[in-house]
Motif scaffolding. Sequence first.
Motif, short mmCIF file in Angstrom:
data_model
loop_
_atom_site.label_atom_id
_atom_site.label_comp_id
_atom_site.label_asym_id
_atom_site.label_seq_id
_atom_site.Cartn_x
_atom_site.Cartn_y
_atom_site.Cartn_z
N SER A 1 0.84 -1.21 0.00
CA SER A 1 0.00 0.00 0.00
C SER A 1 0.87 1.25 0.00
O SER A 1 0.64 2.19 -0.78
CB SER A 1 -0.90 0.03 1.23
N TYR A 2 1.85 1.26 0.88
CA TYR A 2 2.75 2.42 0.97
C TYR A 2 3.62 2.53 -0.28
O TYR A 2 3.83 3.63 -0.80
CB TYR A 2 3.61 2.35 2.23
N CYS B 1 3.56 9.36 -5.61
CA CYS B 1 4.24 10.61 -5.25
C CYS B 1 5.43 10.87 -6.17
O CYS B 1 5.69 12.00 -6.57
CB CYS B 1 4.69 10.58 -3.80
N ALA B 2 6.14 9.80 -6.51
CA ALA B 2 7.29 9.94 -7.41
C ALA B 2 6.83 10.45 -8.78
O ALA B 2 7.44 11.36 -9.34
CB ALA B 2 8.02 8.60 -7.56
N ALA C 1 6.34 11.80 -0.33
CA ALA C 1 6.99 10.48 -0.38
C ALA C 1 7.82 10.24 0.88
O ALA C 1 7.75 9.16 1.48
CB ALA C 1 7.86 10.36 -1.62
N LEU C 2 8.58 11.24 1.28
CA LEU C 2 9.41 11.10 2.48
C LEU C 2 8.55 10.96 3.74
O LEU C 2 8.88 10.19 4.64
CB LEU C 2 10.37 12.29 2.61
N ALA C 3 7.44 11.67 3.79
CA ALA C 3 6.53 11.57 4.93
C ALA C 3 5.92 10.17 5.00
O ALA C 3 5.78 9.60 6.09
CB ALA C 3 5.44 12.62 4.84
N SER D 1 13.32 7.95 -6.42
CA SER D 1 12.75 8.49 -7.66
C SER D 1 11.98 9.78 -7.38
O SER D 1 12.08 10.75 -8.14
CB SER D 1 11.84 7.46 -8.31
N ALA D 2 11.23 9.80 -6.29
CA ALA D 2 10.49 11.02 -5.91
C ALA D 2 11.46 12.15 -5.63
O ALA D 2 11.21 13.30 -6.02
CB ALA D 2 9.60 10.75 -4.71
#
Length: 93
Positions: free
Chosen positions: A42-43, A50-51, A59-61, A83-84
């Motif tokens: 899922s994540y 996000c990427a 993405a970092l969050a 990639s993000a």
Amino acid sequence: KQRVPPYNAAINACARAGETDVAMKLLRAMKGRYGVEPNVTSYNSTISACAKGARTDAALALLAEMKDRGLVPNVITYSSTISACEKGARTDA
């Protein structure tokens, strides 16, 4: 009881279509509205979305959130997060 795979498929479809906001809303709805616990897939799918949308901070969050929930990131998680960061021109992450 609701199951995770249909949500993951929907999030992944949103990621492929570039619908970052919809993918993120689905992840939140899984947890909040439907009481389904997201898994690593899922994540990963949401981070991938996000990427595609160059949403580095999101993405970092999500990476931090999944670690906080006790989920173990895998190579796909880190690859999508990198990639993000690349697409968002972020090199300090």
